[in-house]
Structure formats: C-alpha cells, structure tokens
Write a protein that holds these residues in place. Sequence first.
Motif, PDB file in Angstrom:
ATOM      1  N   CYS A  23      49.161  55.068  49.728  1.00 22.52           N
ATOM      2  CA  CYS A  23      50.090  55.504  50.823  1.00 22.52           C
ATOM      3  C   CYS A  23      51.032  54.547  51.423  1.00 22.52           C
ATOM      4  O   CYS A  23      52.021  54.942  51.816  1.00 22.52           O
ATOM      5  CB  CYS A  23      48.917  55.927  51.953  1.00 22.52           C
ATOM      6  N   ALA A  24      50.587  53.350  51.486  1.00 22.20           N
ATOM      7  CA  ALA A  24      51.497  52.187  52.015  1.00 22.20           C
ATOM      8  C   ALA A  24      52.678  52.046  51.143  1.00 22.20           C
ATOM      9  O   ALA A  24      53.751  51.948  51.790  1.00 22.20           O
ATOM     10  CB  ALA A  24      50.626  50.906  52.390  1.00 22.20           C
ATOM     11  N   MET A  76      52.348  57.453  40.971  1.00 25.36           N
ATOM     12  CA  MET A  76      51.506  56.747  42.248  1.00 25.36           C
ATOM     13  C   MET A  76      51.168  57.791  43.138  1.00 25.36           C
ATOM     14  O   MET A  76      50.861  57.430  44.483  1.00 25.36           O
ATOM     15  CB  MET A  76      52.503  55.712  42.663  1.00 25.36           C
ATOM     16  N   LEU A  77      51.409  58.796  42.966  1.00 23.28           N
ATOM     17  CA  LEU A  77      51.336  60.176  43.958  1.00 23.28           C
ATOM     18  C   LEU A  77      50.167  61.236  43.360  1.00 23.28           C
ATOM     19  O   LEU A  77      50.290  62.169  43.851  1.00 23.28           O
ATOM     20  CB  LEU A  77      52.372  60.859  44.089  1.00 23.28           C
ATOM     21  N   MET A  78      49.150  60.564  42.705  1.00 24.32           N
ATOM     22  CA  MET A  78      48.000  61.192  42.371  1.00 24.32           C
ATOM     23  C   MET A  78      48.550  62.685  41.859  1.00 24.32           C
ATOM     24  O   MET A  78      47.783  63.871  42.204  1.00 24.32           O
ATOM     25  CB  MET A  78      47.082  61.763  43.725  1.00 24.32           C
ATOM     26  N   GLY A  79      49.322  62.358  40.698  1.00 20.67           N
ATOM     27  CA  GLY A  79      49.741  63.596  40.031  1.00 20.67           C
ATOM     28  C   GLY A  79      51.053  64.243  40.568  1.00 20.67           C
ATOM     29  O   GLY A  79      51.498  65.180  39.943  1.00 20.67           O
ATOM     30  N   LEU A 103      49.125  62.291  48.682  1.00 21.65           N
ATOM     31  CA  LEU A 103      48.862  61.022  49.536  1.00 21.65           C
ATOM     32  C   LEU A 103      49.234  61.590  50.951  1.00 21.65           C
ATOM     33  O   LEU A 103      48.605  60.965  52.139  1.00 21.65           O
ATOM     34  CB  LEU A 103      50.000  60.247  49.137  1.00 21.65           C
ATOM     35  N   ASP A 104      50.072  62.566  51.223  1.00 20.84           N
ATOM     36  CA  ASP A 104      50.326  63.067  52.711  1.00 20.84           C
ATOM     37  C   ASP A 104      48.829  63.598  53.009  1.00 20.84           C
ATOM     38  O   ASP A 104      48.767  63.610  54.200  1.00 20.84           O
ATOM     39  CB  ASP A 104      51.206  64.144  52.501  1.00 20.84           C
ATOM     40  N   GLU A 141      58.677  53.441  50.096  1.00 27.76           N
ATOM     41  CA  GLU A 141      59.300  53.704  49.244  1.00 27.76           C
ATOM     42  C   GLU A 141      60.330  55.091  49.967  1.00 27.76           C
ATOM     43  O   GLU A 141      61.550  54.867  49.818  1.00 27.76           O
ATOM     44  CB  GLU A 141      58.754  54.641  48.282  1.00 27.76           C
ATOM     45  N   LEU A 142      59.673  55.511  50.822  1.00 28.08           N
ATOM     46  CA  LEU A 142      60.440  56.678  51.590  1.00 28.08           C
ATOM     47  C   LEU A 142      61.141  55.977  52.599  1.00 28.08           C
ATOM     48  O   LEU A 142      62.546  56.252  52.785  1.00 28.08           O
ATOM     49  CB  LEU A 142      59.528  57.667  52.422  1.00 28.08           C
TER      50      LEU A 142
END
Length: 501
Positions: free
Chosen positions: A340-341, A199-202, A67-68, A346-347
């Motif tokens: 990403c949103a 939710m972070l593509m693995g 996602l980053d 979450e962060l």
Amino acid sequence: MKRKLILILKTFLFLILLGGVLVAVMLVTERKTSYMKNKDFFEEAKKDHLDVLFIGSSHVINGINPLDLYEEYGITSYNLGGHGSLLKESYWQLIRALDYCKPDYVVVDCFMMDRNYEYIDEMYEETPEEFRQAAISQLHLNMDAYPLSKLKMAAVKDLVHDPDIQKQYLFDFIVYHNRWSELEQKDFQKLVGTSEYNMLMGAEMKHELEEDITYSYEYDNEARLPEHTVCEEYLMKIIDECQRDGIGIVLTFLPFEGEPQDFQSANSAADIAANYGVPYINMLQMGDVIDPRVDLSDPGHLSTTGARKVTNYLGEWLTQNADLPDHRGDAEYSKWDELCADYNKELRDKSVSYRQLSTQLNLLSLGKTSSILYLTEDSPALQDPWFRHIVSNLSGTDRIEEAAMNHQQYFLLVDRASGNIYEAVDYEEVENMSTSMGEMTYVPIEKRFRLLYLTSDEENNFLYDDDHLSDDIQLITYDNDSGEILSHIYCESSHNYEIDE
C-alpha cells in the motif's frame, strides 16, 4: 570396466547439464505476464491470507484494486480477472484457484454473459480472425503460471477445441521458444528470482482518461437475453461450486458505457441471482457510483479513480454483509502495508509528473499531493466542458463555469493538510490562505500578471515566469505535510494538454 563407468558418468553429467540448459532456456523465453500477475496469489494463498477472490474480465482486472480494499477496510483479496475472460474462463480460473486456497467470499462479474460459444479458438462463424487470435493470446495470462496438472488439462480441453492450440497452454515453450529477439533484462531476472511482478495483488490500474465519455444508451430494465447462453451456464456452475463449498458469493456488473446486449446480460444475471438466492450488485443501474467523465479510462474500462470508487462500494458492502476480519495492524500482514505504501508513492509521483494535464488533474483528486491551478482569461481550456468538469471534480464546486462564461481568469488552491479549498475568478483576491507551505495570498494584477506569495515573503511570486508568458495554464504541486514544492508545470491547452518535458 573403468572406462565404461567413466563414459556412463560423463553421459549422465552431460544429460544433467543439457536438462539444466533446457530449463534455463524455457524460463528465459517464456512470456512473464502470467507469472508477474499471479506470483503473489500463490504466496498469499499458501499463507491462507486471502479472504476474497475477484473473478471476471478486464472490467475486473482494471476495476477492483485489492490494495484500496485493504487500506480502507482491512480486507485481503486477490484480483484473478483476466483480459477478455468469459465466464467459462472465470469458472476454470476459480476451480484452479480453489486448489490453493478457500476464500470466505468470491465476487464474480457477469460482463459478456451474452457470449454463446463453446471454444475461444472458434467463437462465432462471423468472428474476425484478429478477435480469435486475441482471445487465444489473452488466455495465457490466466494459464501459464499454473503448473501442468489434470485440472489444467481439463480446463484447456474445455476452453480450446483445436488440439494443436491446446498444446500452447500445456507446453508453452511451443509458442515462446522463438522469443529471442524480444528478450529484455526482466526475462533473465527470473533465473535468479528477482523478476518484476504485479504489485497490486493481480489488479492493473488505467490512469489515462479518454476525452469526455458519456453514456449513449439508456438502461432498459426489461431487456433479457433471448437465449440461454454458454456463459449463463458457467455462471450457474460458479454459484453451484461456491455454495457446495460453503463460500459466500456476490454477483456484480461493474459500471461502464453499456450497450443493449449488456443490459440484457445484466438483467438476466439478476434473474439467476434471484433463483439461487445470492446477492447481486448491478452498477449499470446505479448512476451515482462513478462519474463517467472522470472515472472511465475508455468506454469499457474504469480509470484509477473509478476503480477506487467501485472498490470502496464493494468494501462497504462486504463490511456490512460479510463477517470478514480487519487485518490492518496485524504484523502477519505487514506485506500488505508495504505494498500500500509503495502504491501510494506511485500515485503521488504520477500526481506530480504525469505528462498529460487532464490525467494529472484527475489523479490529484485522490489527494496524494496538494495543488495550485491557474488559468488565464483567454485559456482555451476554459471553453472545454470536459476540462472544466475535471477541474470541478477536483475543486468540488462549479466556480470554473463562472470564469468560462465571462472569459475570466481562474485560480484554485487545494490544500490537503488543512482540508481547505480556495478559488478566485476574475480579479478577486484571496488573502491569508492556510496551507502546508504557510499562509499565502493571491492577487491578480492584470492579464498575464498575478501574484501568489507567502504572506511573510511578498518578494517571491509563485505564478510568474518570463520564459512562460505564452502558457495559459500553470499547475503547482506541493507536499501535503512539509509544503515542499514538487513540480511547477506550464502548459498550452491548445496543445491537447500535453506537458512538455
């Protein structure tokens, strides 16, 4: 005749119901981790949305965030790393993945290339039994989500020697049927298609920090593996497969607190990359990619901030060296924008409410919220080099060292909207600070009493509370845009930076 037909019909219906019950039981009792991790892989692969695949061990799963990569560079990717995965396992993970998609690039990390055994259920003769059992369990993360096929059977047979253990991966109901006492709500959600998933593509991020990690060994450029290993052989198989299929490949060695065998592996990987003419990024040799005191969650794994730095480095490399499209703004990839949103939220939430002050301060360096930090002159945190380093990482200066040296109070305001950073040591005043809350003024009066107020409202002091006079640290977080205060935390640093509820 009629009665016989009715009996046959009832028997047929009974068998259908029995089969349905058995399928439901299997779905409920199976461990969900592999499905949660790989759900989006199957969906995005089917849409031909994956330009890059990352494979490797937990160094990859914790160290590269798709996602980053998408948010900063528009590159779509999936993290197929697995906990404890050797290069032999990574080879089979790639082969199975290529059954579903053909990426433009594969990035493979070479950690544990020194391992030289054929089967994960045997390892070395002197390997402790708990390590062997951990490897057997960890393989399920990469195996369970894939349906039974000839390819999966070939992978299992190549990785596992014991026929009884092989059956665990081919018919996982064998090991999961007795999970009744462990079942949770999420185990039943799969029946209706609402189960949780990665939710972070693995990828899996590690937010926590371990205190003051520094490198114990100096990198040895001359070290090489003393023998040709099984993992070396499978690294070459991975390269062969990619080159045969016209897929670009990059070898990496992600940063961590390396030991002599890791330096041997990293240098031997460089030799293989040179022989095949493929690019190699050895971050063990690069002292400027991460800061181990804030970017390692433990000696072997990157923290969230470390993963962001490594991901950005790889994103920059891919942007400069690979002809990959930027998918940002493409409606077909709107799911990536939504993920990403969600991740940024979450962060932001963790930056506001994490219950460990050291970790929260490190997360604040990601810039999701603005912050105000105050330490009294007698704060034990001022005499903690690791804590001071975390604060310096947030402020971008070493002024906290001045406060520590002279046992003086310290003030820091980081305003993300304006990009301004303000600091004060001892009885230094700071007037007219531009923030998203409005113009602010800081005035230290005496020990345990200081003023922080909006210039337009001198009556409201943000840094005073009779109920928290014994706390030596205060941390305020506020929204980058609206200036709304999100949290006001008091902490006694002598309590190991744990924040009371």
